[in-house]
Design an enzyme around this catalytic site. Structure first.
Site, PDB file in Angstrom:
ATOM      1  N   LYS A   1       1.025  -2.957   9.149  1.00  0.00           N
ATOM      2  CA  LYS A   1       2.105  -1.968   9.151  1.00  0.00           C
ATOM      3  C   LYS A   1       3.350  -2.618   9.726  1.00  0.00           C
ATOM      4  O   LYS A   1       3.309  -3.212  10.799  1.00  0.00           O
ATOM      5  CB  LYS A   1       1.706  -0.742   9.975  1.00  0.00           C
ATOM      6  CG  LYS A   1       0.552   0.036   9.391  1.00  0.00           C
ATOM      7  CD  LYS A   1       0.282   1.307  10.182  1.00  0.00           C
ATOM      8  CE  LYS A   1      -0.850   2.112   9.567  1.00  0.00           C
ATOM      9  NZ  LYS A   1      -1.091   3.372  10.297  1.00  0.00           N
TER      10      LYS A   1
ATOM     11  N   ASP B   1      -0.352  14.293  13.567  1.00  0.00           N
ATOM     12  CA  ASP B   1      -0.132  14.270  12.113  1.00  0.00           C
ATOM     13  C   ASP B   1      -1.448  14.378  11.345  1.00  0.00           C
ATOM     14  O   ASP B   1      -1.740  13.567  10.468  1.00  0.00           O
ATOM     15  CB  ASP B   1       0.619  12.996  11.721  1.00  0.00           C
ATOM     16  CG  ASP B   1       1.321  13.139  10.366  1.00  0.00           C
ATOM     17  OD1 ASP B   1       1.428  14.282   9.876  1.00  0.00           O
ATOM     18  OD2 ASP B   1       1.755  12.117   9.813  1.00  0.00           O
TER      19      ASP B   1
ATOM     20  N   LEU C   1       0.819  -1.215   0.000  1.00  0.00           N
ATOM     21  CA  LEU C   1       0.000   0.000   0.000  1.00  0.00           C
ATOM     22  C   LEU C   1       0.849   1.261   0.000  1.00  0.00           C
ATOM     23  O   LEU C   1       0.502   2.264  -0.622  1.00  0.00           O
ATOM     24  CB  LEU C   1      -0.934   0.008   1.213  1.00  0.00           C
ATOM     25  CG  LEU C   1      -2.084  -0.993   1.220  1.00  0.00           C
ATOM     26  CD1 LEU C   1      -2.873  -0.881   2.519  1.00  0.00           C
ATOM     27  CD2 LEU C   1      -3.011  -0.774   0.032  1.00  0.00           C
ATOM     28  N   GLY C   2       1.951   1.235   0.724  1.00  0.00           N
ATOM     29  CA  GLY C   2       2.801   2.411   0.800  1.00  0.00           C
ATOM     30  C   GLY C   2       4.116   2.065   1.465  1.00  0.00           C
ATOM     31  O   GLY C   2       4.238   1.050   2.151  1.00  0.00           O
ATOM     32  N   SER C   3       5.114   2.931   1.250  1.00  0.00           N
ATOM     33  CA  SER C   3       6.433   2.674   1.812  1.00  0.00           C
ATOM     34  C   SER C   3       7.087   3.973   2.214  1.00  0.00           C
ATOM     35  O   SER C   3       6.916   5.009   1.558  1.00  0.00           O
ATOM     36  CB  SER C   3       7.302   1.944   0.784  1.00  0.00           C
ATOM     37  OG  SER C   3       8.593   1.713   1.280  1.00  0.00           O
ATOM     38  N   GLY C   4       7.844   3.934   3.328  1.00  0.00           N
ATOM     39  CA  GLY C   4       8.574   5.090   3.806  1.00  0.00           C
ATOM     40  C   GLY C   4       9.991   4.694   4.169  1.00  0.00           C
ATOM     41  O   GLY C   4      10.414   3.561   3.938  1.00  0.00           O
TER      42      GLY C   4
ATOM     43  N   PHE D   1      11.271   4.245   7.047  1.00  0.00           N
ATOM     44  CA  PHE D   1      11.423   3.366   8.198  1.00  0.00           C
ATOM     45  C   PHE D   1      10.413   2.217   8.226  1.00  0.00           C
ATOM     46  O   PHE D   1      10.524   1.317   9.043  1.00  0.00           O
ATOM     47  CB  PHE D   1      11.272   4.165   9.498  1.00  0.00           C
ATOM     48  CG  PHE D   1      12.314   5.233   9.634  1.00  0.00           C
ATOM     49  CD1 PHE D   1      13.586   4.933  10.085  1.00  0.00           C
ATOM     50  CD2 PHE D   1      12.027   6.546   9.308  1.00  0.00           C
ATOM     51  CE1 PHE D   1      14.551   5.919  10.221  1.00  0.00           C
ATOM     52  CE2 PHE D   1      12.985   7.531   9.437  1.00  0.00           C
ATOM     53  CZ  PHE D   1      14.251   7.228   9.889  1.00  0.00           C
ATOM     54  N   GLY D   2       9.422   2.240   7.365  1.00  0.00           N
ATOM     55  CA  GLY D   2       8.439   1.177   7.419  1.00  0.00           C
ATOM     56  C   GLY D   2       7.606   1.099   6.163  1.00  0.00           C
ATOM     57  O   GLY D   2       7.679   1.971   5.289  1.00  0.00           O
TER      58      GLY D   2
END
Length: 505
Positions: A42, A140, A17-20, A22-23
């Site tokens: 997550k 956030d 779904l998504g990536s950053g 750190f995770g």
């Protein structure tokens, strides 16, 4: 992590779904439940420093407990299904929200109107009030962390920073770990949060910046600030009432002591005043024919070969109007929560303008043309009870355009409706004149003022704007008999933020 991998022999990874930094976040299937419902996994990447890993475990467990509590008590926060460690990596499993985030509704160049922004702020602040009551700071708030749920259109608040908080652990020069880490997104973070000391009012700042973004179509990080006060400069880039602008300004004050301290305080400031304001009288019911009149009319119809079908349609038309709930024009309605438009009611506005004072007005575009009232047709109309009908086709129930003239039993004299009917009810564009001379021209739906229109009181005072269920509701301007204008957002017949008073009736 590979697509198809199974965690804890239960959660099968379906896709990324998504990536950053750190995770990563994955869409997964829960193999233990019937039909394998979707969920969100997550994953925080493995840490090399053992001290950081140990502290991360403590923070991770604490955050998971908070999320578990929130999700179980509110349907607008994703429920936490599991949190665990596997092969040195941390995982959170949450409920999957089928919908889209608000970055699809709020983006550069698009401006929402004031009614839409007010509604958005209220929805977000309602969720955040629940969070703040638990003494939890989200840290956030931004469009990407607000999901519009497909099933009911409600906003769901996601991503409480558990992963970000853990991943942002740093060690200072003395070897001490900084627990008060910085979590947030530039443009939505106030100064105290950037310095590592977030407060509940930091979330209020973020919501305020979200509202300004929606009004201006300019991303928060691109808005200029006053070089001396550090306050955000935005009013000249939006069409907004002074009332809402003042609320937003206070939400985004540079000094957190001057902001609303909690989401609840900001939400209260956005709610309409309890002072009464002039709501238009309800749509008057048409007179229902007596049983004797119906029998007589049936004989006429059958004798002229029209048929009983038309009679049934006419009866349904009258009964639909007769059953339409009405508000007594002389007595308040118990527990209705709505003002009554008697001669003593007044309207209030947050700022009393003068004819020469600068002001923001709402020139709402009327959908229905404001046509003059023509003379009553010279040709005989059809008598239905005590009403006379002109121009409508002889179908059942009455549908199309025409004129209905009938006694106004509440105000005296005769009422006249020029406009459209659909299946026996006011629907579409119409022009209604009451027995006392008051007039409404605009949109109708299901026997109610619904949409945009103009209501003119008998003394010349008038409201031009949006209506809902016979009430002023949405953007609109009230013009007093002296020519003063009271513009803003109306809700259920009340102008938001009311202090000064002007007589309208």
């Amino acid at each position: 992590m590979l697509i198809g991998q199974i965690l804890r022999q239960r959660y099968k990874i379906v896709r990324l779904l998504g990536s950053g930094a750190f995770g990563v976040t994955y869409l997964a299937e829960d193999l233990d439940l019937p039909d394998h419902p979707l969920c969100v996994v997550k994953n925080l990447k493995q840490m090399q420093n053992q001290e950081d890993l140990q502290l991360a475990r403590v923070l991770f467990d604490r955050e998971a407990k908070v999320l578990y509590s929130l999700g179980n008590e509110s349907s607008q926060i994703p429920r936490l299904f599991a949190h665990f460690e596997e092969n040195g990596e941390f995982y959170l499993v949450q409920k999957f929200i089928d919908g889209h985030d608000l970055s699809g509704e709020i983006f550069p160049g698009k401006r929402l109107n004031e009614a839409e922004v007010t509604q958005l702020l209220q929805e977000v602040l309602q969720i955040l009030t629940f969070v703040h009551n638990k003494n939890i700071i989200h840290r956030d708030i931004k469009p990407q962390n607000l999901m519009r749920r497909k099933t009911d259109g409600k906003i769901v608040l996601i991503d409480f920073g558990a992963v970000k908080q853990i991943s942002a652990l740093v060690v200072n020069a003395q070897g001490q770990t900084n627990v008060s880490v910085i979590v947030g997104t530039y443009g939505y973070m106030p100064s105290e949060q950037l310095n590592g000391y977030p407060k509940l009012s930091s979330d209020v700042y973020a919501v305020g910046m979200l509202g300004i973004y929606a009004l201006t179509g300019i991303r928060p990080q691109e808005l200029p600030k006053n070089s001396e006060t550090l306050e955000v400069i935005w009013r000249n880039r939006a069409s907004v009432s002074p009332r809402l602008a003042d609320v937003l300004d206070r939400m985004v004050r540079h000094n957190f002591n001057k902001r609303y301290q909690t989401a609840s305080e900001a939400l209260q400031a956005l709610r309409p005043s309890s002072l009464p304001s002039p709501s238009p009288p309800p749509v008057p019911p048409l007179p229902t024919p007596t049983r004797r009149e119906l029998k007589l009319y049936q004989k006429v119809l059958i004798g002229t070969g029209v048929g009983v079908g038309v009679l049934i349609g006419v009866g349904l038309l009258f009964m639909s109007f007769w059953r339409q709930p009405t508000i007594d024009l002389e007595k308040p309605v118990a527990d209705s929560g709505q003002p009554t438009p008697d001669s003593q009611k007044t309207v209030a506005d947050s700022k009393q303008p003068t004819p020469d004072s600068p002001q923001t007005t709402y020139d709402v575009q009327l959908v229905c043309p404001e046509t003059p009232i023509l003379a009553q047709p010279s040709t005989p109309g059809r008598k239905i009870g005590s009403a006379t009908v002109y121009g409508f086709p002889k179908n059942s129930p009455l549908t199309g355009k025409g004129i209905i003239v009938f006694p106004d039993r509440k105000l005296g004299g005769s009422s006249r409706y020029d406009g459209e009917l659909k299946n026996g009810v006011y629907s579409g564009c119409g022009n209604l004149v009451r027995g006392n001379g008051e007039r409404y021209v605009g949109q109708f739906d299901k026997n109610s003022f619904q949409g945009t229109g103009k209501f003119i009181y008998k003394n010349g005072c008038q409201y031009i704007g949006e209506f809902k269920n016979n009430q002023f509701d949405g953007q609109g301007t009230l013009i007093s008999k002296d020519g003063l204008r009271y513009s803003g957002i109306w809700q259920r017949g009340k102008l938001q933020g009311s202090n000064n008073i002007v007589r309208c009736q």
